[in-house]
Design a protein around this motif. Structure first.
Motif, short mmCIF file in Angstrom:
data_model
loop_
_atom_site.label_atom_id
_atom_site.label_comp_id
_atom_site.label_asym_id
_atom_site.label_seq_id
_atom_site.Cartn_x
_atom_site.Cartn_y
_atom_site.Cartn_z
N VAL A 1 50.97 1.72 -45.17
CA VAL A 1 50.73 1.33 -46.58
C VAL A 1 49.22 1.20 -46.76
O VAL A 1 48.65 0.11 -46.68
N ASP A 2 48.57 2.34 -46.99
CA ASP A 2 47.11 2.36 -46.98
C ASP A 2 46.48 1.58 -48.11
O ASP A 2 45.34 1.10 -47.99
N TRP A 3 47.18 1.43 -49.25
CA TRP A 3 46.55 0.72 -50.37
C TRP A 3 46.35 -0.76 -50.11
O TRP A 3 45.59 -1.43 -50.82
N LEU A 4 47.00 -1.29 -49.07
CA LEU A 4 46.79 -2.71 -48.75
C LEU A 4 45.35 -3.00 -48.36
O LEU A 4 44.88 -4.13 -48.51
N GLU A 5 44.64 -1.99 -47.89
CA GLU A 5 43.25 -2.19 -47.48
C GLU A 5 42.30 -2.29 -48.66
O GLU A 5 41.18 -2.78 -48.52
N GLU A 6 42.74 -1.84 -49.82
CA GLU A 6 41.82 -1.62 -50.92
C GLU A 6 41.84 -2.70 -52.00
O GLU A 6 41.04 -2.65 -52.92
N ILE A 7 42.74 -3.66 -51.90
CA ILE A 7 42.92 -4.59 -53.01
C ILE A 7 42.58 -6.01 -52.59
O ILE A 7 42.66 -6.36 -51.42
N PRO A 8 42.17 -6.86 -53.55
CA PRO A 8 41.96 -8.28 -53.24
C PRO A 8 43.29 -8.93 -52.90
O PRO A 8 44.31 -8.66 -53.53
N LYS A 9 43.29 -9.79 -51.90
CA LYS A 9 44.55 -10.34 -51.42
C LYS A 9 44.42 -11.85 -51.18
O LYS A 9 44.76 -12.34 -50.11
N ASP A 10 43.93 -12.57 -52.15
CA ASP A 10 43.81 -14.02 -51.99
C ASP A 10 45.18 -14.66 -51.78
O ASP A 10 45.32 -15.60 -51.01
N ASN A 11 46.19 -14.13 -52.47
CA ASN A 11 47.52 -14.73 -52.40
C ASN A 11 48.56 -13.70 -51.98
O ASN A 11 48.53 -12.55 -52.42
N PHE A 12 49.48 -14.15 -51.13
CA PHE A 12 50.64 -13.34 -50.77
C PHE A 12 51.86 -14.08 -51.28
O PHE A 12 52.13 -15.22 -50.88
N TYR A 13 52.59 -13.47 -52.21
CA TYR A 13 53.73 -14.11 -52.87
C TYR A 13 55.01 -13.69 -52.14
O TYR A 13 55.31 -12.50 -51.99
N VAL A 14 55.75 -14.67 -51.69
CA VAL A 14 56.88 -14.46 -50.81
C VAL A 14 58.20 -14.53 -51.58
O VAL A 14 58.44 -15.49 -52.32
N VAL A 15 59.04 -13.51 -51.42
CA VAL A 15 60.36 -13.45 -52.04
C VAL A 15 61.37 -13.13 -50.94
O VAL A 15 61.06 -12.39 -50.00
#
Length: 506
Positions: A198-212
């Motif tokens: 999942v290459d786009w994970l490297e490109e975005i701000p990720k302050d929060n990870f929302y869990v479902v």
């Protein structure tokens, strides 16, 4: 039109009545009946059965016979319940296990024939989209990455500016992986390899990870119980990166007996919880977010949210819920807006969140009027602190609940408020008390009716509070109003006075 782009269709024409959503998942089959469609639908009925449709997906590529029989029995029951409830609008969605299994289409045909249900088999992109929309429906300003872990698949969704951006669906369901017989080392490599694609994970701000997902939500339940957190609500429960990693290490070191006995972790999930923890650990290694935030809303809520008009979607979920509660339980639903405007000087230095919570407290400040006076404060506090509100975190709940508690009591004395105070800083607690005392004053002056406050004014400077009342309304002043103005001034460490204006205030 391709499946991934097709919206879910209800069985019958849309109505304003309740909506039933049946979710045929890889681990469980669930029926939820909502009192909508509307911006903040509340579940009126909620039942699930763990059938394990995706248990053999990773080894045989098939839905197991026993699992299908159990699922079909549950779906017969749900179809009968929906029929007896008189619900016209039914949405049925099947996810990864049914989508990927070689005998999935046969199972769908059997369900449709025996249960008279129209089953929509979601594409991976649809499943991810609905999971992301579910988070946005209840946390409208969410920004970062959503992870929805099911029994058969993992969906990753980028959310930003109230929109779904990029999505990915991976064959990393906790039930599927737990039954593939891999060693820990091989399983870790397998998960890491899939996520690395999942290459786009490297490109975005990720302050929060929302869990479902139920497996991950059980981590929050366990942590809430373990830490004696005062609010046993998973939605919007927030953990730091360090805390969630420590929890993952603890879970991975527990025996099956310890997992079964652990609070918040159901016996049915004990066999997959370590796999769920490993998946989360690898995602955290990749994303390294500051916080993990657990969402109580997911695919089902996203399905409902997707059907609302854009204008309705933009409405704030907390204020919608507050106004609904005020309309049901207060005397004048619109009074909260008038009170909030009257208290503008009190909140003029507050940030956006502070004013937002003040408006919520003002809107809910009359919900216990019909309760016996001895119980009003405690009743109002419990209703607000434990209500199924969206769009508000645990500290925000505490601030609003305590403000309304003080509106009825005049202080924070009593056992009802003790636990919630532990969530707040000293300044936040003082702000909640001041807001509550101001609400108390507003209701004393106006008698809980509309059309009075907007003819008076509450001026608050750095040194004094002045209540300005036109001469035509001076008869409304009395011992109660004076005492409550004085109490507010003491809480703010200010002087106070009452001014009678000869002319009407504009």
């Amino acid at each position: 039109m391709e499946d991934r782009d097709r919206e879910l269709d209800p069985v019958v024409k849309q109505s304003d009545r309740s909506t039933a959503v049946i979710d045929i998942g890889s681990n469980s089959v669930r029926l939820v009946v909502y009192d909508g469609p509307k911006r903040v639908p509340l579940p009126k009925f909620n039942e699930k059965v763990l059938c394990g449709l995706g248990q053999d997906l990773g080894t045989t590529g098939l839905l197991g016979e026993e699992a299908m029989e159990n699922a079909l029995a549950s779906l017969r029951r749900y179809a009968a319940l929906v029929n007896h409830m008189g619900i016209e609008r039914v949405m049925v969605a099947a996810t990864a296990a049914v989508r990927e299994a070689d005998n999935g289409s046969e199972f769908v045909s059997e369900v449709e024939q025996e249960c008279d249900l129209n089953v929509q088999v979601l594409s991976g992109k649809q499943e991810a989209r609905y999971a992301g929309l579910g988070v946005l429906s209840s946390i409208p300003h969410a920004k970062g990455v959503v992870g929805d872990l099911g029994g058969g698949s993992l969906e990753l969704v980028e959310i930003n500016d109230a929109k779904i951006e990029q999505t990915a669906t991976l064959p990393l369901g906790a039930l599927r992986l737990s039954n593939m017989g891999m060693s820990d080392g091989r399983l870790k490599k397998f998960i890491g390899k899939k996520i690395s694609k999942v290459d786009w994970l490297e490109e975005i701000p990720k302050d929060n990870f929302y869990v479902v997902g139920g497996g991950w939500r059980s981590f929050a339940k366990y942590h809430i119980a373990k830490t004696n957190h005062p609010l046993n609500i998973v939605h919007n429960y927030r953990m730091s990166n360090a805390d969630i990693r420590e929890l993952i290490d603890e879970i991975q070191g527990m025996s099956i007996e310890e997992l079964i006995a652990a609070p918040g972790i159901s016996k049915s999930r004990a066999g997959t919880v370590k796999t769920s923890a490993l998946i989360l650990q690898i995602i955290l290694d990749r994303l390294n977010p500051k916080h993990v935030i657990f969402s109580g809303s997911g695919l089902r809520e996203g399905m409902l949210f997707s059907e609302l008009k854009k204008s309705v979607r933009k409405r704030d979920p907390l204020m919608e819920a507050c106004r609904d509660m005020a309309a049901r339980e207060g005397r004048f639903a619109e009074h909260g807006e008038e009170i909030f405007e009257w208290l503008s000087d009190l909140v003029r230095h507050a940030d956006v969140k502070g004013r937002y919570l003040a408006l919520a407290a003002a809107t809910l400040s009359d919900i216990a009027w019909s309760v016996s006076s001895e119980y009003r404060a405690a009743q109002a506090f419990r209703r607000i602190f434990r209500a199924p509100f969206n769009g508000i975190g645990h500290r925000g709940r505490a601030i609003v609940a305590l403000a309304v508690y003080a509106r009825y009591r005049g202080d924070f004395m009593g056992s009802a408020s003790d636990d919630s105070l532990s969530l707040l800083t000293e300044q936040e607690a003082l702000d909640a008390l001041s807001m509550g005392l101001a609400l108390r004053l507003s209701h004393s002056l106006s008698g809980g009716t509309m059309g009075i406050l907007n003819k008076t004014k509450l001026n608050i400077t750095d040194t004094d509070i002045t209540l300005i009342v036109p001469e035509s309304l001076s008869s409304l002043l009395g011992v109660q109003v004076t005492a409550r103005l004085s109490a507010l001034a003491r809480a703010l460490d200010l002087g106070w006075e009452i001014e009678i204006a000869k002319d009407e205030l504009s």
